[in-house]
Write a protein that holds these residues in place. Structure first.
Motif, PDB file in Angstrom:
ATOM      1  N   ARG A  53       0.845  -1.195   0.000  1.00 52.22           N
ATOM      2  CA  ARG A  53       0.000   0.000   0.000  1.00 52.22           C
ATOM      3  C   ARG A  53       0.879   1.244   0.000  1.00 52.22           C
ATOM      4  NH1 ARG A  53      -4.554   2.611   0.569  1.00 52.22           N
ATOM      5  NH2 ARG A  53      -4.952   4.046   2.286  1.00 52.22           N
ATOM      6  N   VAL A  54       0.755   2.069  -1.069  1.00 49.04           N
ATOM      7  CA  VAL A  54       1.587   3.276  -1.219  1.00 49.04           C
ATOM      8  C   VAL A  54       0.717   4.461  -1.665  1.00 49.04           C
ATOM      9  CG1 VAL A  54       3.841   2.199  -1.568  1.00 49.04           C
ATOM     10  CG2 VAL A  54       2.277   2.397  -3.507  1.00 49.04           C
ATOM     11  N   PRO A  55      -0.192   4.938  -0.829  1.00 44.44           N
ATOM     12  CA  PRO A  55      -1.106   6.010  -1.235  1.00 44.44           C
ATOM     13  C   PRO A  55      -0.376   7.325  -1.482  1.00 44.44           C
ATOM     14  CG  PRO A  55      -1.198   5.676   1.139  1.00 44.44           C
ATOM     15  CD  PRO A  55      -0.341   4.572   0.588  1.00 44.44           C
ATOM     16  N   HIS A 100      -0.195   9.192  -5.011  1.00 49.70           N
ATOM     17  CA  HIS A 100      -0.566   9.476  -6.403  1.00 49.70           C
ATOM     18  C   HIS A 100      -2.066   9.293  -6.580  1.00 49.70           C
ATOM     19  CE1 HIS A 100      -0.032   9.804 -10.735  1.00 49.70           C
ATOM     20  NE2 HIS A 100      -0.833   8.765 -10.861  1.00 49.70           N
ATOM     21  N   SER A 101      -2.588   8.269  -5.936  1.00 49.44           N
ATOM     22  CA  SER A 101      -4.028   8.075  -5.784  1.00 49.44           C
ATOM     23  C   SER A 101      -4.240   7.426  -4.423  1.00 49.44           C
ATOM     24  CB  SER A 101      -4.601   7.187  -6.903  1.00 49.44           C
ATOM     25  OG  SER A 101      -4.095   5.868  -6.806  1.00 49.44           O
ATOM     26  N   ALA A 102      -5.486   7.421  -3.966  1.00 54.65           N
ATOM     27  CA  ALA A 102      -5.750   6.944  -2.607  1.00 54.65           C
ATOM     28  C   ALA A 102      -5.397   5.474  -2.423  1.00 54.65           C
ATOM     29  CB  ALA A 102      -7.222   7.162  -2.261  1.00 54.65           C
ATOM     30  N   GLY A 103      -5.564   4.682  -3.485  1.00 52.17           N
ATOM     31  CA  GLY A 103      -5.308   3.250  -3.369  1.00 52.17           C
ATOM     32  C   GLY A 103      -4.096   2.780  -4.131  1.00 52.17           C
ATOM     33  N   SER A 104      -3.160   3.671  -4.444  1.00 55.81           N
ATOM     34  CA  SER A 104      -1.969   3.272  -5.201  1.00 55.81           C
ATOM     35  C   SER A 104      -1.295   2.076  -4.545  1.00 55.81           C
ATOM     36  CB  SER A 104      -0.975   4.429  -5.298  1.00 55.81           C
ATOM     37  OG  SER A 104      -1.366   5.366  -6.269  1.00 55.81           O
ATOM     38  N   THR A 105      -0.950   1.100  -5.367  1.00 56.62           N
ATOM     39  CA  THR A 105      -0.389  -0.158  -4.882  1.00 56.62           C
ATOM     40  C   THR A 105       0.851  -0.502  -5.693  1.00 56.62           C
ATOM     41  OG1 THR A 105      -2.618  -0.940  -4.320  1.00 56.62           O
ATOM     42  CG2 THR A 105      -0.880  -2.606  -4.451  1.00 56.62           C
ATOM     43  N   ALA A 106       1.934  -0.815  -4.997  1.00 57.35           N
ATOM     44  CA  ALA A 106       3.139  -1.332  -5.637  1.00 57.35           C
ATOM     45  C   ALA A 106       3.145  -2.845  -5.461  1.00 57.35           C
ATOM     46  CB  ALA A 106       4.384  -0.723  -5.010  1.00 57.35           C
ATOM     47  N   PRO A 134       3.410  16.090  -8.942  1.00 60.45           N
ATOM     48  CA  PRO A 134       2.310  17.055  -8.812  1.00 60.45           C
ATOM     49  C   PRO A 134       1.037  16.355  -8.356  1.00 60.45           C
ATOM     50  CG  PRO A 134       2.667  16.519 -11.128  1.00 60.45           C
ATOM     51  CD  PRO A 134       3.714  15.766 -10.343  1.00 60.45           C
ATOM     52  N   VAL A 135       0.716  16.464  -7.084  1.00 59.39           N
ATOM     53  CA  VAL A 135      -0.506  15.893  -6.520  1.00 59.39           C
ATOM     54  C   VAL A 135      -1.238  16.989  -5.753  1.00 59.39           C
ATOM     55  CG1 VAL A 135       0.446  13.552  -6.362  1.00 59.39           C
ATOM     56  CG2 VAL A 135       0.715  15.110  -4.431  1.00 59.39           C
ATOM     57  N   THR A 136      -2.439  16.693  -5.323  1.00 64.74           N
ATOM     58  CA  THR A 136      -3.196  17.679  -4.558  1.00 64.74           C
ATOM     59  C   THR A 136      -2.510  17.944  -3.217  1.00 64.74           C
ATOM     60  OG1 THR A 136      -4.577  16.024  -3.469  1.00 64.74           O
ATOM     61  CG2 THR A 136      -5.333  16.852  -5.612  1.00 64.74           C
ATOM     62  N   ALA A 137      -2.805  19.089  -2.644  1.00 65.44           N
ATOM     63  CA  ALA A 137      -2.204  19.436  -1.354  1.00 65.44           C
ATOM     64  C   ALA A 137      -2.532  18.386  -0.301  1.00 65.44           C
ATOM     65  CB  ALA A 137      -2.704  20.815  -0.909  1.00 65.44           C
ATOM     66  N   ALA A 138      -3.748  17.848  -0.354  1.00 60.87           N
ATOM     67  CA  ALA A 138      -4.163  16.853   0.636  1.00 60.87           C
ATOM     68  C   ALA A 138      -3.378  15.552   0.505  1.00 60.87           C
ATOM     69  CB  ALA A 138      -5.662  16.577   0.493  1.00 60.87           C
ATOM     70  N   ALA A 139      -2.903  15.251  -0.705  1.00 60.48           N
ATOM     71  CA  ALA A 139      -2.204  13.985  -0.938  1.00 60.48           C
ATOM     72  C   ALA A 139      -0.687  14.120  -0.856  1.00 60.48           C
ATOM     73  CB  ALA A 139      -2.589  13.434  -2.303  1.00 60.48           C
ATOM     74  N   ASN A 192       1.272  12.039   1.875  1.00 63.20           N
ATOM     75  CA  ASN A 192       1.239  10.604   1.586  1.00 63.20           C
ATOM     76  C   ASN A 192       2.131  10.250   0.404  1.00 63.20           C
ATOM     77  OD1 ASN A 192      -0.400   9.559   3.602  1.00 63.20           O
ATOM     78  ND2 ASN A 192      -2.293   9.788   2.440  1.00 63.20           N
ATOM     79  N   ALA A 193       2.089  11.070  -0.647  1.00 63.45           N
ATOM     80  CA  ALA A 193       2.896  10.797  -1.834  1.00 63.45           C
ATOM     81  C   ALA A 193       4.381  10.808  -1.492  1.00 63.45           C
ATOM     82  CB  ALA A 193       2.580  11.804  -2.931  1.00 63.45           C
ATOM     83  N   TRP A 194       4.798  11.795  -0.708  1.00 68.56           N
ATOM     84  CA  TRP A 194       6.208  11.891  -0.333  1.00 68.56           C
ATOM     85  C   TRP A 194       6.620  10.695   0.536  1.00 68.56           C
ATOM     86  CZ3 TRP A 194      10.198  14.873  -1.807  1.00 68.56           C
ATOM     87  CH2 TRP A 194      11.353  14.825  -1.022  1.00 68.56           C
ATOM     88  N   THR A 195       5.784  10.356   1.515  1.00 69.34           N
ATOM     89  CA  THR A 195       6.109   9.244   2.416  1.00 69.34           C
ATOM     90  C   THR A 195       6.175   7.920   1.665  1.00 69.34           C
ATOM     91  OG1 THR A 195       5.096  10.363   4.309  1.00 69.34           O
ATOM     92  CG2 THR A 195       5.338   7.975   4.457  1.00 69.34           C
ATOM     93  N   SER A 196       5.211   7.684   0.776  1.00 71.27           N
ATOM     94  CA  SER A 196       5.202   6.424   0.027  1.00 71.27           C
ATOM     95  C   SER A 196       6.445   6.300  -0.856  1.00 71.27           C
ATOM     96  CB  SER A 196       3.939   6.327  -0.823  1.00 71.27           C
ATOM     97  OG  SER A 196       2.788   6.166  -0.019  1.00 71.27           O
TER      98      SER A 196
END
Length: 314
Positions: free
Chosen positions: A232-234, A236-242, A272-277, A280-284
């Motif tokens: 689980r790597v949210p 880019h999208s809420a359910g992004s999966t590697a 480039p993702v939404t401020a809310a994401a 999560n994008a950076w951490t994933s």
């Protein structure tokens, strides 16, 4: 997605902002996955000490060229020194053959029928991409074993478009929360995703549990034998999966668009993702890079590019 697509969507989102409209990624039904055992990053690490039992192949379906602002966040100071220019992007899918469970696909390439399932706005954006199709999923399937399942990294059109060439009886698996993510942009993206999924059974949502090791948000041993792992790597999208595939010729990490280009992976540039994401994008992305650094033998497969020095598929 290309700069042109993002401009179209950004304009629509601004027009809708006053109404507060938002909708889900898809209205397609979702059920809990019937496979996948919750595990930890430590379990996944330990599995790499065992010989691989599956085979792995990357297939290249199409290419397009987009401005770097498509792939890195030009509003982040970290990207200030990255010169303007274009990046070539590739649409991939990955084939995993398991000795017991058969053939699965990770993502789906592209279909010649994709254009017929897109909304008018989506069609204009995609047409402006100048996509150079090298093969469709239907062409690749000629003479091939038909996959028994599809594991998606996420539900964006350039990862699900090849579903149109697969039997609608094929089970399709997605990350938790992917289908339900709310966004104004989904007023444009959602109907096209719905049209691509039309006729398929309910999406099967990975049943992630918190990773007690803290390595990732969640980890699943897909077949219960350590051969394929969903991560689980949210962001880019809420359910992004590697997906980590412990293949016979060494471990392979498919990042999806959690890390889509060399600028994201090797230079650590934020997407480039939404401020809310953004967090999560950076951490994933950071977790994926740290995991790979701990296991130098892992071969990395980015969402839309090969790593420097990595051979492209024929």
């Amino acid at each position: 997605m290309s700069r042109s697509m993002l401009i179209v969507l950004a304009g629509l989102s601004l027009a809708l902002a006053a109404t507060g409209c938002a909708t889900s990624t898809t209205r397609h039904p979702v059920i809990v996955s019937d496979i996948g055992t919750p595990a930890t990053g430590s379990d996944m690490n330990a599995s790499l000490a065992r010989p691989g039992i599956v085979t792995f192949q990357r297939i290249r379906f199409a290419r397009w060229t987009g401005g770097r602002g498509t792939f890195i966040d030009r509003n982040d100071p970290l990207t200030d020194d990255v010169p303007k220019g274009d990046e070539e992007a590739t649409i991939y899918a990955y084939v995993v053959d398991h000795p017991r469970f058969g053939r699965i696909l990770i993502d789906t390439g592209i279909s010649a029928d994709l254009d017929t399932r897109l909304t008018w706005v989506m069609r204009q954006g995609v047409n402006n991409l100048d996509i150079r199709v090298e093969k469709t999923m239907a062409q690749w399937l000629t003479g091939q074993v038909v996959p028994k399942a599809v594991f998606l990294t996420h539900l964006h059109f350039d990862h699900v478009g090849g579903l149109l060439d697969l039997p609608v009886t094929t089970p399709v698996y997605v990350g938790s929360g992917e289908a339900q993510e709310q966004s104004r942009a989904n007023l444009v993206l959602g109907p096209s995703t719905d049209a691509i999924l039309r006729g398929f059974g309910p999406l099967r949502e990975w049943a992630f549990q918190p990773d007690a090791s803290g390595a990732f948000e969640g980890v699943l041993d897909v077949f219960g034998d350590g051969s394929v792992w969903a991560i689980r790597v949210p962001g880019h999208s809420a359910g992004s999966t590697a997906y980590l595939v412990n293949s016979v010729d060494g471990p392979k990490l498919v990042t999806g668009d959690a890390i889509s280009t060399r600028l994201n992976w090797e230079a650590g540039m934020p997407q480039p993702v939404t401020a809310a994401a953004r967090a999560n994008a950076w951490t994933s992305a950071d977790r994926l890079r740290r995991f790979a650094a701990t296991h130098p033998a892992i071969e990395i497969f980015l969402g839309h590019q090969s790593r420097t020095g990595q051979r492209e598929p024929d």
